[in-house]
Scaffold this motif. Structure first.
Motif, mmCIF file in Angstrom:
data_model
loop_
_atom_site.group_PDB
_atom_site.id
_atom_site.type_symbol
_atom_site.label_atom_id
_atom_site.label_comp_id
_atom_site.label_asym_id
_atom_site.label_seq_id
_atom_site.Cartn_x
_atom_site.Cartn_y
_atom_site.Cartn_z
ATOM 1 N N SER A 102 0.867 -1.171 0.000
ATOM 2 C CA SER A 102 0.000 0.000 0.000
ATOM 3 C C SER A 102 0.907 1.225 0.000
ATOM 4 O O SER A 102 1.801 1.351 0.843
ATOM 5 N N LEU A 103 0.698 2.110 -0.970
ATOM 6 C CA LEU A 103 1.600 3.252 -1.142
ATOM 7 C C LEU A 103 0.844 4.559 -0.969
ATOM 8 O O LEU A 103 -0.364 4.644 -1.238
ATOM 9 N N PRO A 104 1.522 5.620 -0.541
ATOM 10 C CA PRO A 104 0.842 6.910 -0.340
ATOM 11 C C PRO A 104 0.357 7.498 -1.654
ATOM 12 O O PRO A 104 1.005 7.353 -2.701
ATOM 13 N N ALA A 105 -0.767 8.173 -1.603
ATOM 14 C CA ALA A 105 -1.380 8.712 -2.808
ATOM 15 C C ALA A 105 -0.520 9.779 -3.473
ATOM 16 O O ALA A 105 -0.616 10.007 -4.679
ATOM 17 N N TRP A 106 0.356 10.439 -2.714
ATOM 18 C CA TRP A 106 1.154 11.533 -3.272
ATOM 19 C C TRP A 106 2.365 11.026 -4.066
ATOM 20 O O TRP A 106 3.042 11.814 -4.729
ATOM 21 N N LEU A 107 2.645 9.733 -4.004
ATOM 22 C CA LEU A 107 3.852 9.206 -4.628
ATOM 23 C C LEU A 107 3.596 8.822 -6.079
ATOM 24 O O LEU A 107 2.764 7.948 -6.362
ATOM 25 N N GLY A 108 4.283 9.474 -7.005
ATOM 26 C CA GLY A 108 4.222 9.073 -8.401
ATOM 27 C C GLY A 108 5.012 7.796 -8.598
ATOM 28 O O GLY A 108 6.228 7.776 -8.387
ATOM 29 N N HIS A 109 4.326 6.714 -8.980
ATOM 30 C CA HIS A 109 5.000 5.422 -9.001
ATOM 31 C C HIS A 109 4.411 4.518 -10.074
ATOM 32 O O HIS A 109 3.365 4.816 -10.656
ATOM 33 N N GLU A 149 11.525 1.621 9.263
ATOM 34 C CA GLU A 149 12.340 2.568 10.024
ATOM 35 C C GLU A 149 13.297 1.861 10.989
ATOM 36 O O GLU A 149 14.349 2.392 11.352
ATOM 37 N N ALA A 150 12.938 0.621 11.378
ATOM 38 C CA ALA A 150 13.825 -0.150 12.258
ATOM 39 C C ALA A 150 14.418 -1.342 11.503
ATOM 40 O O ALA A 150 14.715 -2.377 12.101
ATOM 41 N N ALA A 151 14.560 -1.202 10.187
ATOM 42 C CA ALA A 151 15.086 -2.305 9.372
ATOM 43 C C ALA A 151 16.487 -2.684 9.835
ATOM 44 O O ALA A 151 17.285 -1.819 10.204
ATOM 45 N N ALA A 195 13.222 8.640 4.338
ATOM 46 C CA ALA A 195 12.693 8.628 5.702
ATOM 47 C C ALA A 195 11.174 8.468 5.704
ATOM 48 O O ALA A 195 10.616 7.681 6.485
ATOM 49 N N LEU A 196 10.486 9.210 4.811
ATOM 50 C CA LEU A 196 9.033 9.118 4.743
ATOM 51 C C LEU A 196 8.581 7.716 4.355
ATOM 52 O O LEU A 196 7.678 7.137 4.973
ATOM 53 N N LEU A 197 9.213 7.157 3.319
ATOM 54 C CA LEU A 197 8.801 5.845 2.853
ATOM 55 C C LEU A 197 9.194 4.742 3.820
ATOM 56 O O LEU A 197 8.466 3.747 3.973
ATOM 57 N N SER A 198 10.339 4.890 4.476
ATOM 58 C CA SER A 198 10.719 3.903 5.495
ATOM 59 C C SER A 198 9.667 3.823 6.587
ATOM 60 O O SER A 198 9.276 2.738 7.038
ATOM 61 N N ASN A 199 9.199 4.973 7.012
ATOM 62 C CA ASN A 199 8.160 5.013 8.047
ATOM 63 C C ASN A 199 6.853 4.415 7.520
ATOM 64 O O ASN A 199 6.190 3.640 8.207
ATOM 65 N N TRP A 200 6.478 4.775 6.293
ATOM 66 C CA TRP A 200 5.241 4.272 5.689
ATOM 67 C C TRP A 200 5.271 2.748 5.568
ATOM 68 O O TRP A 200 4.284 2.066 5.849
ATOM 69 N N MET A 236 12.074 -7.112 1.720
ATOM 70 C CA MET A 236 11.810 -5.812 1.130
ATOM 71 C C MET A 236 13.109 -5.028 1.054
ATOM 72 O O MET A 236 13.966 -5.139 1.923
ATOM 73 N N LEU A 237 13.251 -4.253 -0.024
ATOM 74 C CA LEU A 237 14.399 -3.365 -0.168
ATOM 75 C C LEU A 237 13.906 -2.045 -0.739
ATOM 76 O O LEU A 237 13.196 -2.023 -1.748
ATOM 77 N N LEU A 238 14.255 -0.949 -0.067
ATOM 78 C CA LEU A 238 13.889 0.405 -0.479
ATOM 79 C C LEU A 238 15.165 1.167 -0.816
ATOM 80 O O LEU A 238 16.138 1.138 -0.051
ATOM 81 N N ALA A 239 15.171 1.849 -1.959
ATOM 82 C CA ALA A 239 16.333 2.653 -2.348
ATOM 83 C C ALA A 239 15.867 3.982 -2.909
ATOM 84 O O ALA A 239 14.912 4.038 -3.693
ATOM 85 N N THR A 240 16.530 5.081 -2.484
ATOM 86 C CA THR A 240 16.284 6.399 -3.069
ATOM 87 C C THR A 240 17.620 7.007 -3.467
ATOM 88 O O THR A 240 18.656 6.746 -2.841
ATOM 89 N N ALA A 241 17.595 7.834 -4.504
ATOM 90 C CA ALA A 241 18.807 8.461 -5.028
ATOM 91 C C ALA A 241 18.396 9.648 -5.878
ATOM 92 O O ALA A 241 17.217 9.812 -6.216
ATOM 93 N N PRO A 242 19.347 10.510 -6.255
ATOM 94 C CA PRO A 242 18.982 11.647 -7.110
ATOM 95 C C PRO A 242 18.499 11.219 -8.497
ATOM 96 O O PRO A 242 17.714 11.929 -9.123
#
Length: 888
Positions: free
Chosen positions: A719-726, A759-761, A750-755, A785-791
């Protein structure tokens, strides 16, 4: 006995496009199945496109609707069906038959369609029965009826084998009808020419002998000029015209007014004069010519006139119903034609009859119907506008999602919530926009579970056979409709023991008081036993009583179904765009399909193989327009119309005509964020067919600022937040999500880790200098699960994460590199999947070309790419040319 013993192979039909390919399905006894082409089916002779070949990957039932619900609460079938009957009964008693409606789908079987139309048009007194086929084939239907007197495709697939010139108008057949395109390519191998008429330089157009990149909306100008040239060059078949047609003088006068000479026609079409003359020379000078047309023609405010302009040229030359020549409508959905046979459109009755008093009385007598509809109902767009105004109060939607696919999709989504009563029969628990508005939701049987017939583009009826039981409490659509009919007091007329009984009645009606007046007649099948129905081989109509086989071609010797037996030339109107670009909306949006997906991806979206060719929604832009509006390749753009806005990844390409954009239709809220292209499309329709104009919608475009991109791979649906273009895609072991955001990578992470609860991965790594942030969790030694963000996006890291998700266990050596985004030796992105049949990515093809594979055949010999369905061959050719190797 082994509970998982493989079952016998079942012969059935592919559930995708209107080609109607036969498939052989061998269940494995554990819920899966092997799928192969059926060598004995005449439509495909064993060939399958990549979508058909991947059907075995789409059988998972994890996202299925399994139980009836009322107001979102699980219910029994009895209570749910009672609620549907009560909802319609109350509306009929309070507001009358004009306030109820059914909305159907070309995914339904003919038997489902038949029961729906009989119930509404014969027993509830309403013709408000329409179908999503209105969105793809209605203009062809209307054009056929105006010209021939009936909705009849005159030719067959063998004509493609025998033609010396094949013209594709508004058809990207290499991607949308690949099995037929293979036949066209084989014909070219013996010397036939291929002409593509399309504003876009599609993969089909790239390999054509001639590509006419005409201006949007000018198809009928081209064919008006062709009609004039046929007459002026003495190519008119005077005998055929005199004996079998009417209206040539009026049609010719209209064509001359539209295109008085070749120079003016070329100018209006935006074509070079030499290209237009070459087309005219080839068409007129080649006796065996097949003109195929598809959505680029139909989905237009002048779609019916475009169809008739094509038909006029074939009637003028008598090139119809003969081997290797004729007009050919390439159908979009697997049973669009079967639905039309039973009156699935609001302006038809069953068995190709209309609403004349004689026909209404005839169908009423056959059905012994107490309450026949006496006039046409509302077509799809008008139907949902009536919902919006509160004129339709009770609606039943079966096997389609108008909240995604209709024009003004956002407004349609809101309109559904205004209904007094909404029933939805579907297979998907993720059918966004309709399930939350529904009073009653009914779980339907899907492909592999359904039992009945479909009719393909060449009038061939084939059996769709089940090879597994429906999951949970899912039931066939025809059964649901018959049960509601019984609850409304019409049980005797709907007491079908099974689909064979429905089919026999349908076939009998086709022959009832026909006597050759209607082309559609399958009376020869009206007395099939249940056993003979089970064994039914593919057969073309018409197949009249006493005949052993159907007819492949029609109309070579006349026999049209207008009252006088003559075809009609149609004087077409002066073509013009329904809505012109303006300072506020300066570009025209063209919508369509991509190679490996189908409609709203409820089936193809389950296949990891199909997901990787085009993993996210996109916008094609010509370089001049990209520069004009500040767009960059690989960046993001917001596209806006008066009806909605979407955000898409930009693809800058010379194949796009300046002034026009292209976006695919497949992504919904279930598979992406803010990418439902139907929200942009205006509700302008063809005045004859009622088909929406979705190929030339005025829009505005602007760049979207993006500060971070990234991905998530997960074993469970997120389940993903509505504001996220994905965008989501299926992968082995779970799903992968790619995304972009205006937030910086650290804040977004940080936002997605919490969602996501990461956050305690246990595994977290950040490189603030590079701006990269990764978090991962493992369960039982497997990546969870693996989450990655970058420029910026990192395709190689995504490829590696997807591969790791598919691993049964992550060993200690690999775990050290889990958050590095690279393996021990570093990774290079494999690039997009080019050949989905054999899983060949772009990097492998480029490596083979660099190692001496200098043409498509050499690449195929080395990697097998392009050797199955062939739909990737144009892309392989493009990659070879991009590497500086001349085309062979």
């Amino acid at each position: 006995m082994n509970a998982h013993a493989p079952s016998p192979t079942v012969r059935t039909i592919c559930p995708y496009c209107g080609v109607g390919c036969g498939v052989l399905v061998t269940p494995d006894g554990a819920g899966g199945a092997a799928v192969a082409g059926d060598p004995g089916h005449p439509a495909n002779a064993g060939r399958l496109c990549v979508k058909g070949a991947a059907l075995g990957e789409t059988l998972a039932t994890g996202g299925r609707l399994l139980h009836p619900t009322i107001h979102g609460v699980r219910s029994t079938w009895n209570r749910a069906l009672d609620a549907v009957a009560d909802g319609f009964r109350r509306t009929l008693e309070t507001h009358g038959p004009e306030a109820v409606a059914l909305y159907l789908s070309g995914q339904l079987l003919t038997e489902d369609y038949y029961v729906a139309n009989k119930l509404m048009k014969g027993f509830l007194g309403s013709a408000n029965v329409d179908t999503n086929s209105r969105l793809c084939m209605a203009s062809s239907v209307a054009g056929h009826r105006r010209a021939f007197g009936s909705d009849t495709v005159p030719g067959c697939y063998e004509d493609l084998d025998e033609a010396d010139l094949i013209v594709l108008v508004g058809s990207n057949a290499a991607w949308c009808h690949p099995v037929l395109f293979q036949r066209m390519e084989k014909a070219r191998g013996r010397g036939a020419r291929l002409v593509v008429v399309d504003p876009r330089r599609t993969v089909t157009a790239e390999g054509a002998d001639l590509h006419l990149a005409l201006a949007p909306g000018t198809d009928s100008v081209l064919f008006a000029r062709l009609l004039v040239e046929i007459v002026e060059r003495g190519a008119l078949d005077r005998d055929f015209v005199a004996r079998h047609t009417a209206g040539l003088d009026e049609a010719l006068a209209a064509a001359r007014a539209i295109a008085p000479d070749a120079a003016s026609a070329a100018a209006r079409c935006g074509l070079e004069g030499e290209a237009l003359v070459a087309f005219l020379d080839w068409w007129i000078g080649t006796p065996r010519v097949v003109t195929c047309f598809s959505q680029g023609v139909n989905q237009s405010a002048q779609g019916t006139d475009k169809v008739n302009a094509i038909l006029n040229a074939h009637l003028a030359t008598g090139r119809i119903g003969r081997p290797g020549c004729g007009p050919f409508s390439l159908t979009g959905q697997p049973n669009a034609m079967g639905g039309r046979e039973v009156g699935g459109l609001a302006n038809q009755l069953a068995a190709h009859m209309g609403f004349s008093p004689e026909e209404v009385e005839r169908v009423g007598r056959f059905w012994q119907a107490p309450r026949m509809a006496r006039h046409e109902g509302r077509k799809a767009v008008a139907m949902f506008e009536a919902v919006e105004r509160g004129e339709i109060r009770a609606l039943w939607i079966l096997s389609t999602n108008p909240a995604v696919s209709l024009p003004r999709a956002d407004a349609m989504r809101a309109a559904l919530k205004r209904l007094d009563f909404l029933a939805v029969s579907d297979i998907s628990a993720h059918a966004d926009g309709i399930l939350d508005a529904a009073t009653v939701v009914l779980p339907a049987a899907a492909w592999g579970e359904k039992d009945g017939t479909v009719t393909n583009s060449e009038r061939r009826i084939s059996r769709q056979r089940p090879f597994r039981p429906p999951p949970g409490e899912a039931r066939p659509d025809w059964w649901q409709l018959a049960e509601v009919a019984r609850r409304l007091g019409h049980g005797e007329a709907f007491a079908y023991a099974g689909p064979a009984a429905v089919f026999r009645e349908h076939a009998a009606l086709s022959a009832f008081e026909n006597e050759g007046r209607r082309a559609f007649d399958i009376g020869g099948l009206a007395e099939l036993t249940d056993e003979a129905y089970d064994r039914l081989e593919p057969v073309q109509w018409p197949l009249r009583r006493g005949e052993a086989e159907g007819r492949r071609r029609l109309f070579a010797e006349g026999g049209f179904t207008h009252a006088d037996g003559r075809a009609r030339f149609v004087a077409i109107a002066v073509p013009a765009l329904a809505a012109m670009p303006s300072p506020d909306y300066p570009l025209l949006l063209n919508t369509g399909r991509v190679r490996d997906h189908w409609h709203t991806m409820t089936r193809t979206g389950l296949s990891p193989r199909l997901a990787r060719h085009r993993g996210a929604p996109f916008l094609e832009v010509h370089p001049a327009d990209a520069a004009r509006f500040g767009l960059v390749d690989g960046g993001f753009a917001a596209v806006r119309s008066p009806h909605g806005e979407v955000q898409l990844k930009v693809v800058v390409t010379e194949g796009q005509r300046p002034g026009s954009l292209f976006a695919p239709i497949h992504w919904t809220d279930a598979t992406a964020g803010r990418a439902r292209v139907g929200a942009l499309v205006h509700a302008i329709t063809d005045p004859v067919s009622g088909q929406p104009d979705s190929k030339a919608v005025p829009v505005a475009v602007r760049p979207c600022a993006v500060a971070a991109q990234g991905y998530i791979v997960s074993r469970r649906r997120l389940s993903l937040p509505a504001w996220l273009g994905h965008a989501r895609m299926a992968v082995a072991g779970g799903e992968a999500v790619t995304f972009a955001s205006v937030r910086d990578p650290a804040a977004l992470h940080a936002l997605l880790s919490n969602w996501l609860g990461l956050e305690a991965a246990p595994l977290v790594r950040s490189d603030r200098r590079a701006g990269t942030h990764r978090s991962a969790s493992l369960s039982g030694g497997r990546l969870d699960m693996l989450l990655a963000t970058a420029p910026e996006s990192d395709e190689a890291a995504l490829d590696r994460a997807i591969a790791l998700l598919g691993e049964e266990r992550i060993d200690l050596a690999t775990r050290r590199y889990l958050l590095a985004g690279r393996g021990p030796a570093g990774d290079r992105s494999a690039g997009p999947l080019v050949c989905a049949c054999f899983g060949v990515h772009r990097a492998a093809i480029e490596a083979a070309v660099g190692d001496g594979a200098s043409n498509v055949e050499a690449v195929g010999a080395r990697l097998r790419a392009g050797t199955n369905c062939g739909s990737c061959r144009p892309e392989i050719r493009r990659l070879i040319e991009a590497m500086g190797i001349p085309a062979a």
